[in-house]
Write a protein that holds these residues in place. Structure first.
Motif, PDB file in Angstrom:
ATOM      1  N   SER A 128       0.838  -1.202   0.000  1.00 61.18           N
ATOM      2  CA  SER A 128       0.000   0.000   0.000  1.00 61.18           C
ATOM      3  C   SER A 128       0.878   1.259   0.000  1.00 61.18           C
ATOM      4  O   SER A 128       0.528   2.265  -0.625  1.00 61.18           O
ATOM      5  CB  SER A 128      -0.939   0.006   1.198  1.00 61.18           C
ATOM      6  N   LYS A 129       2.022   1.211   0.706  1.00 65.75           N
ATOM      7  CA  LYS A 129       2.942   2.358   0.686  1.00 65.75           C
ATOM      8  C   LYS A 129       3.472   2.602  -0.728  1.00 65.75           C
ATOM      9  O   LYS A 129       3.569   3.747  -1.174  1.00 65.75           O
ATOM     10  CB  LYS A 129       4.129   2.104   1.637  1.00 65.75           C
ATOM     11  N   ALA A 130       3.804   1.513  -1.423  1.00 60.79           N
ATOM     12  CA  ALA A 130       4.308   1.652  -2.793  1.00 60.79           C
ATOM     13  C   ALA A 130       3.227   2.237  -3.701  1.00 60.79           C
ATOM     14  O   ALA A 130       3.501   3.085  -4.555  1.00 60.79           O
ATOM     15  CB  ALA A 130       4.783   0.303  -3.325  1.00 60.79           C
ATOM     16  N   ARG A 132       0.732   4.252  -2.771  1.00 58.21           N
ATOM     17  CA  ARG A 132       0.581   5.671  -2.456  1.00 58.21           C
ATOM     18  C   ARG A 132       1.735   6.477  -3.064  1.00 58.21           C
ATOM     19  O   ARG A 132       1.543   7.590  -3.559  1.00 58.21           O
ATOM     20  CB  ARG A 132       0.578   5.897  -0.928  1.00 58.21           C
ATOM     21  N   SER A 133       2.934   5.900  -3.033  1.00 55.89           N
ATOM     22  CA  SER A 133       4.100   6.571  -3.612  1.00 55.89           C
ATOM     23  C   SER A 133       3.896   6.821  -5.100  1.00 55.89           C
ATOM     24  O   SER A 133       4.190   7.906  -5.614  1.00 55.89           O
ATOM     25  CB  SER A 133       5.346   5.723  -3.372  1.00 55.89           C
ATOM     26  N   THR A 134       3.381   5.805  -5.796  1.00 59.01           N
ATOM     27  CA  THR A 134       3.128   5.943  -7.240  1.00 59.01           C
ATOM     28  C   THR A 134       2.104   7.038  -7.507  1.00 59.01           C
ATOM     29  O   THR A 134       2.285   7.862  -8.405  1.00 59.01           O
ATOM     30  CB  THR A 134       2.629   4.593  -7.804  1.00 59.01           C
ATOM     31  N   LYS A 136       1.418   9.647  -5.720  1.00 57.21           N
ATOM     32  CA  LYS A 136       1.987  10.970  -5.456  1.00 57.21           C
ATOM     33  C   LYS A 136       2.996  11.379  -6.527  1.00 57.21           C
ATOM     34  O   LYS A 136       3.103  12.558  -6.858  1.00 57.21           O
ATOM     35  CB  LYS A 136       2.635  10.991  -4.069  1.00 57.21           C
ATOM     36  N   LYS A 137       3.708  10.408  -7.076  1.00 60.31           N
ATOM     37  CA  LYS A 137       4.647  10.725  -8.157  1.00 60.31           C
ATOM     38  C   LYS A 137       3.899  11.197  -9.400  1.00 60.31           C
ATOM     39  O   LYS A 137       4.367  12.061 -10.129  1.00 60.31           O
ATOM     40  CB  LYS A 137       5.491   9.498  -8.512  1.00 60.31           C
TER      41      LYS A 137
END
Length: 145
Positions: A128-130, A132-134, A136-137
């Motif tokens: 899930s962190k990955a 969210r990172s995508t 935001k990028k």
């Protein structure tokens, strides 16, 4: 509750009448004109720091639980003015003191058992962190190609 009897809380924990000091003050509660004439409120002082019926652990905990009702010298002051008579206020103050000491005499809770998250929970969190990172990028500025 007889004012001259020992109040037994638990094994090895008791309140002796010598450690108690009562004074009667005018009450602000119900009573009509009687309030201005008769001292019905009770101010019960319990010298917890020097009480002989309390083990050290209970003594320290009782003073801590009393909060602002405890003085710097370790005297717990309880004021009771709920009722119109001295006898009922005296019994109320003693019951409140007994409840406070009983709470202090309870054994401490067992220590927390440390647990670790399962492998699946760790993987789901990282996934899930990955994600969210995508997301935001992708919110960044779009460059000219």
């Amino acid at each position: 509750m007889n004012p001259d009897e020992i109040i037994t809380i638990a094994d090895g924990v008791a309140i002796h009448p010598d450690d108690l000091q009562e004074s009667f003050i005018r009450s602000s509660g119900p009573g009509g004109q009687n309030v201005n004439k008769v001292a019905t409120a009770v101010q019960l002082r319990f010298d917890a720091a020097n009480a002989r019926g309390l083990p050290e652990r209970v003594r320290v905990r009782a003073i801590a639980l009393a909060g602002q009702r405890a003085t710097k010298d370790g005297v717990i002051v309880i004021e009771a003015d709920r009722f119109r008579t001295q006898e009922r206020n005296r019994a109320d103050a003693r019951q409140r003191l007994a409840a406070l000491v009983a709470k202090a005499a309870e054994p401490p809770p067992p220590p927390r058992k440390k647990t670790r998250p399962s492998k699946g929970a760790v993987e789901r969190r990282l996934k899930s962190k990955a994600g969210r990172s995508t997301v935001k990028k992708l919110r960044g500025k779009i460059g000219d190609d």
